[in-house]
Design an enzyme around this catalytic site. Structure first.
Site, PDB file in Angstrom:
ATOM      1  N   CYS A  83      29.628 107.784  16.698  1.00 38.23           N
ATOM      2  CA  CYS A  83      30.774 106.899  16.537  1.00 38.23           C
ATOM      3  C   CYS A  83      31.911 107.429  17.404  1.00 38.23           C
ATOM      4  CB  CYS A  83      31.211 106.861  15.071  1.00 38.23           C
ATOM      5  SG  CYS A  83      32.708 105.904  14.780  1.00 38.23           S
ATOM      6  N   CYS A 130      30.568 101.959  10.681  1.00 38.32           N
ATOM      7  CA  CYS A 130      30.346 103.394  10.480  1.00 38.32           C
ATOM      8  C   CYS A 130      30.674 103.715   9.029  1.00 38.32           C
ATOM      9  CB  CYS A 130      31.249 104.188  11.429  1.00 38.32           C
ATOM     10  SG  CYS A 130      31.169 105.974  11.151  1.00 38.32           S
ATOM     11  N   CYS A 143      33.953 106.327   8.820  1.00 38.89           N
ATOM     12  CA  CYS A 143      35.348 105.945   9.098  1.00 38.89           C
ATOM     13  C   CYS A 143      35.598 104.441   9.002  1.00 38.89           C
ATOM     14  CB  CYS A 143      35.783 106.462  10.459  1.00 38.89           C
ATOM     15  SG  CYS A 143      34.961 105.658  11.852  1.00 38.89           S
ATOM     16  N   CYS A 148      22.813  95.293  17.447  1.00 43.39           N
ATOM     17  CA  CYS A 148      23.523  94.915  18.668  1.00 43.39           C
ATOM     18  C   CYS A 148      24.905  95.573  18.595  1.00 43.39           C
ATOM     19  CB  CYS A 148      23.621  93.392  18.700  1.00 43.39           C
ATOM     20  SG  CYS A 148      24.392  92.745  20.168  1.00 43.39           S
TER      21      CYS A 148
END
Length: 139
Positions: free
Chosen positions: A52, A101, A104, A126
């Site tokens: 991330c 994510c 976060c 995607c």
């Protein structure tokens, strides 16, 4: 879909804006989308781990990346299911599943099932390149 969990990295918009570029902020924090075929990782074949961009959590591995020709990096599975959160998304008059994510709560992209790509999961995560940072295996 996975259950929404409380993110462990929590920052104010001002803190995120200080850390991220305007484009990164738009995609990661405002659920925007980068233009198709413009992302840094759309066509990369580099072996490594995708993290991330906002918090560094491991999200995907290159061995699950495949060519879907959709304009964004595509993966058939996250490296660990617990690292992403899947949320029903009915914006834009469509029914989709948003990928975030888990650490976060940043927007990553969407996952689509049953498109016939012949991957082990029949899923296509995607993901916006701008949501990711690639750590090459040879580092």
């Amino acid at each position: 879909m996975t259950q929404q969990t409380r993110p462990t990295v929590v920052k104010s918009d001002a803190e995120w804006r200080a850390q991220l570029t305007p484009q990164e902020f738009h995609v990661l924090r405002e659920a925007g989308t980068e233009r198709a075929f413009t992302g840094e990782y759309t066509d990369t074949k580099t072996i490594g781990v995708y993290h991330c961009r906002a918090c560094g959590t491991e999200l995907f591995r290159s061995e699950t990346k495949f060519e879907s020709h959709c304009g964004w990096p595509s993966f058939y599975a996250p490296s660990e299911a617990k690292n992403v959160v899947l949320i029903e998304d009915t914006t834009l008059g469509m029914r989709r599943v948003e990928v975030r994510c888990a650490t976060c709560d940043s927007h990553l992209g969407h996952v689509f099932h049953g498109e016939g790509y012949g991957t082990p999961t029949d899923d296509r995560y995607c993901i916006n390149s701008i949501s990711l940072t690639l750590e090459p295996a040879d580092k």
